[in-house]
Design a protein around this motif. Structure first.
Motif: not given
Length: 872
Positions: A142-158
């Protein structure tokens, strides 16, 4: 999928849209490391630094992307997340009767892979509609309720934009871009990594502390690098410093582009360069710097590489990076983590469930296990085989090094922040909940948006004494260690903490604390590198901005005479007060030199000598006349008037001494009045002598009785009357507006001129005019009597003396007006002396010549005889 649907024409059916999105994003599931639990936490880690994307033909299902260049440090971060989850499960106190699971994907350091991983985390076969279409192929979780990450800011923006649509909380451990603090764009984004805004604030304070005003900035071509570098450049300019260069390291790291950057660094003459980039981009820059032989640069490190083992472990960078300085987030020692990291072994029973273990093992031991995880590029070809029984303890690398647990600590804090939020959710009392109608969340069916609310409210002290909480922007409190790269005696690099930066400190001046005695600057313990566009302007100079250059580029211009600057880098020179002047170094105002006609000056000594010689000669003439007062030549020229004239000439010579010396009230009044009265007395005597000559000639005519009207008494009366007029003028002058001492302080001169102000210019003009009137009258009468038939005609001598007298004083007026300073006084004195010597020489020199050298002519017969050869 939702983002992908926006890229495709709205006219396309939903089934066709889904198919096309699967082609674009990849239909094959990504490798995943998962562990079941009551609550599953999602994880995104860039376990590889690159990804080889397949070509998109849009005619068939593309093969999966191939990730390359395994990253040991990121793998340790992932293991830290697993360690924290297992620690919470094992302890059981924080979340009793609840187990946490995880579902971890590799984002391969690219936004594309990160978005695909986020979509995998959001997938569920039990869902329906659009959310159901967001499932990951082949996954039943099932869908996770929370995500830890990502590391890079460029990836996290998406990822943050995607997860924000569903209000799924995302807690990043390494994304520091200040742009992610915008809650309108990223409402569900939080992080345990401080925003770059605070890191930039720390870097700016560091630049300010060491007085660097000419700083270069080099950024990576991503959101982290560009965003941080732009903020830094803006804040540095507010300090009054300048950005010497602002370059971008391209993502393809083309050698030509990076070579151009190094060339610009060298030509900029900046000695301090900030590299705001991830460690891979920084390594590309330093490789080129090594090729160019670029040394003598004080490198400032952004947090992304300030403690990067990839740069500190290879010894090739040591001679250019030693002394480097940067801020790193606070580190911590996590007990038992190293043992947990070293537990991995591909021979363990559950190793086949870890798709990342095989590439990790092969990269660590540079061998091939012969088993490839799904979705991994077989890059172990040509390497010796592995047995799988190798021991990690035998290898020293960044993975097993727990001395610099900084980002790992962020991951650890992120897991515990989520655990405390879950605990708060389960502790909600019915009727006192935070949601509408004071409802509590359903802990058996956790909604991500509800968990997001509780994560935002987290505030607790962990076992390390650090407070874990988020501000209104989802950012943690910013605290950094200032680290200095120092070489150990064995040649290794050590990150020495030399200070700290605490944004929570109230006082601005106390946020940055530095132990300067612990700093090593490129191996020099005491010399702080100087980075300025122009040298510091020393005291005595001011900064002059160079046209078409930044404000930090200036020339040092020596202060003009009369101005000073007593500090370095003075913007302008300060003019001294009127009575002061600048010293030779233009650093201090000193009293101006007083200028007046002094007895110690060469001119003063000359004037005094000439004056005394003149008075002495006059006395000698008077003595000669006194000794020969019975001789015809003395008696023929009215001996009484001659002695009075000699006395007045003596006073004329002596009155010039009143013009020498420091002016005072008495000397100023005395010099002008004495000069005026003595000269009138002198001219009056000459006028009397001239009248006597004329009257004496008239008296020799038959029937003339003129002499009875112009006897000695009348002569004295004329002299007294003429002199009295001048006395009255001088008296009125002294009463109404007397001469007074005055300081003349020219702005452009280093001297203060002490002189006597005339007081009343009219009175001074009357004094000179009256002397001139008497002189002209005397000259006229003497001229009329010049051809009288005596052998010794005194009228001729008087005529010559008056011509000299008038010529001297006519020349005096323009010379007096145009003479500067004390030279106006000198001009007046020389006029007095010249006219006095003229009178003395013309009137008395011929008589003394006859008395002393031609006594045979000193007879009544000779003097009264008519000389036919007399000429005038």
């Amino acid at each position: 999928m939702l983002l992908c649907l926006l890229w495709i024409s709205p006219s396309t059916s939903y089934q066709d849209q889904s198919l096309q999105c699967e082609i674009i994003l990849g239909a094959v599931s990504l490798p995943v490391l998962e562990q079941q639990g009551d609550i599953v936490l999602g994880g995104l880690f860039s376990l590889h630094d690159m990804v080889v994307e397949p070509s998109l033909s849009f005619t068939s299902t593309p093969p999966p992307a191939q990730c390359t260049r395994f990253n040991f440090r990121t793998f340790r971060w992932m293991q830290t997340m697993i360690f924290a989850i297992e620690e919470i499960n094992r302890d059981g106190k924080l979340l009793p009767n609840i187990t946490l699971g995880y579902k971890i994907y590799d984002s391969c350091s690219t936004p594309h892979q990160a978005l695909k991983a986020a979509m995998e985390l959001m997938g569920s076969e039990k869902s329906s509609g659009i959310e159901g279409k967001l499932q990951s192929k082949g996954s039943c979780n099932e869908t996770v309720p929370v995500v830890i990450g990502d590391g890079g800011s460029t990836q996290s923006l998406v990822v943050a934009r995607f997860l924000g649509v569903f209000h799924v909380p995302q807690v990043s451990y390494f994304s520091s871009c200040a742009c992610l603090s915008d809650k309108k764009e990223f409402p569900a984004f939080l992080r345990t990594m401080p925003s770059d805004f605070f890191q930039v604030d720390a870097l700016v304070q560091l630049v300010k502390h060491f007085g660097w005003t000419w700083v270069g900035v080099i950024a990576g071509d991503d959101a982290y690098g560009r965003g941080g570098a732009n903020i830094f450049a803006k804040e540095v300019r507010k300090l009054g410093a300048c950005v010497a260069l602002h370059e971008i390291i391209p993502k393809n790291r083309a050698q030509a582009a990076i070579s151009s950057i190094v060339s610009n660094i060298r030509s900029s003459r900046a000695r301090v360069i900030l590299v705001f980039a991830v460690e891979q981009d920084a390594a590309a820059l330093f490789d080129e710097a090594l090729r160019w032989g670029l040394t003598g640069i004080q490198w400032l490190a952004s947090e992304a590489w300030s403690t990067a083992a990839v740069l500190s472990t290879p010894r090739k960078y040591h001679h250019i990076l030693q002394g480097s300085m940067g801020f790193a987030i606070r580190r911590a020692h996590i007990p038992r983590l190293q043992d947990f990291l070293l537990r991995l072994n591909p021979s363990s029973p559950d190793a086949h469930e870890d798709p990342f273990l095989v590439p990790f093992w092969e990269e660590v031991f540079q061998c091939s296990l012969g088993v490839r995880a799904k979705g991994q590029l077989n890059n172990a070809e040509g390497k010796p085989p592995c047995s799988g029984t190798e021991e990690l303890e035998s290898i020293t690398n960044i993975y097993s090094d727990v001395s610099q647990l900084r980002i790992s600590y962020n991951v650890y804090k992120a897991v515990y922040a989520i655990a405390h939020a879950l605990k708060a959710m389960r502790s909600c009392v019915k009727g006192k909940g935070p949601f509408p109608q004071q409802a509590c969340p359903d802990t058996d069916n956790i909604q991500p948006w509800q968990l997001l609310h509780y994560i935002k409210q987290v505030a607790h002290l962990n076992s390390f004494g650090d407070e874990i909480k988020f501000d209104e922007n989802g950012d943690p409190a910013a605290m950094y260690d200032l680290v200095n790269w120092q070489l150990r005696p064995n040649g290794g690099m050590e990150f020495v903490t030399i200070g700290k930066f605490d944004e929570t400190t109230a006082a601005e001046s106390q946020k940055l604390q530095i132990q300067e005695h612990s700093i090593l600057w490129n191996g020099n313990k005491t010399k702080v590198p100087l980075s300025v566009c122009s040298n510091i302007c020393p005291p005595g100079t001011r900064k002059a901005i160079r046209p078409n250059f930044p404000v930090c580029c200036h020339d040092c211009v020596v202060c003009t005479a009369g101005e000073i600057s007593n500090q370095t880098d003075a913007i302008e020179c300060v003019r001294c007060l009127p009575e002061f002047w600048s010293n030779a170094e233009r650093t201090v105002c000193i009293p101006k030199q007083l200028e007046f006609l002094s007895f110690s000056d060469a001119i003063g000594i000359t004037v005094t000598a000439i004056s005394l010689i003149g008075s002495l000669i006059t006395c000698v003439v008077a003595f000669i006349f006194s000794c020969h007062r019975t001789t015809p030549i003395v008696r023929a020229n009215n001996s009484e008037l001659s002695f009075l004239l000699l006395f007045s000439l003596t006073l004329c010579f002596l009155c010039s001494l009143t013009f020498v010396g420091r002016p005072s009230e008495w000397s100023c009044m005395l010099r002008h009045t004495a000069f005026g009265i003595t000269f009138v007395l002198c001219i009056s005597c000459i006028l009397g002598k001239t009248i006597v000559v004329l009257i004496a000639f008239k008296a020799t005519l038959p029937g003339s009785n003129v002499m009875k009207w112009f006897g000695p008494a009348q002569q004295k009366a004329i002299i007294a009357f003429c002199t009295l007029v001048q006395v009255i003028i001088c008296t009125v002058w002294l009463v109404v507006a007397p001469p007074t001492p005055r300081k003349r302080m020219p702005r452009e001169s280093a001297i203060v001129i002490l002189l006597c102000d005339e007081g009343s210019r009219i009175a001074f003009a009357l004094v000179l005019g009256y002397i001139g009137l008497l002189a002209c009258l005397c000259l006229l009468l003497a001229f009329l009597a010049r051809k009288l038939p005596d052998n010794f005609n005194e009228a001729r001598l008087i005529t010559f003396s008056m011509l000299i007298f008038c010529a001297v004083w006519v020349a005096f007026i323009p010379a007096y007006i145009s003479s500067p300073g004390k030279y106006s006084t000198v001009t007046e004195v020389f006029a007095i002396l010249a006219s006095s010597y003229g009178l003395l020489g013309c009137i008395f020199a011929p008589k003394c010549y006859i008395i002393l050298l031609r006594p045979e002519k000193n007879t009544r017969k000779y003097l009264m005889s008519k000389a036919a050869n007399d000429k005038f």
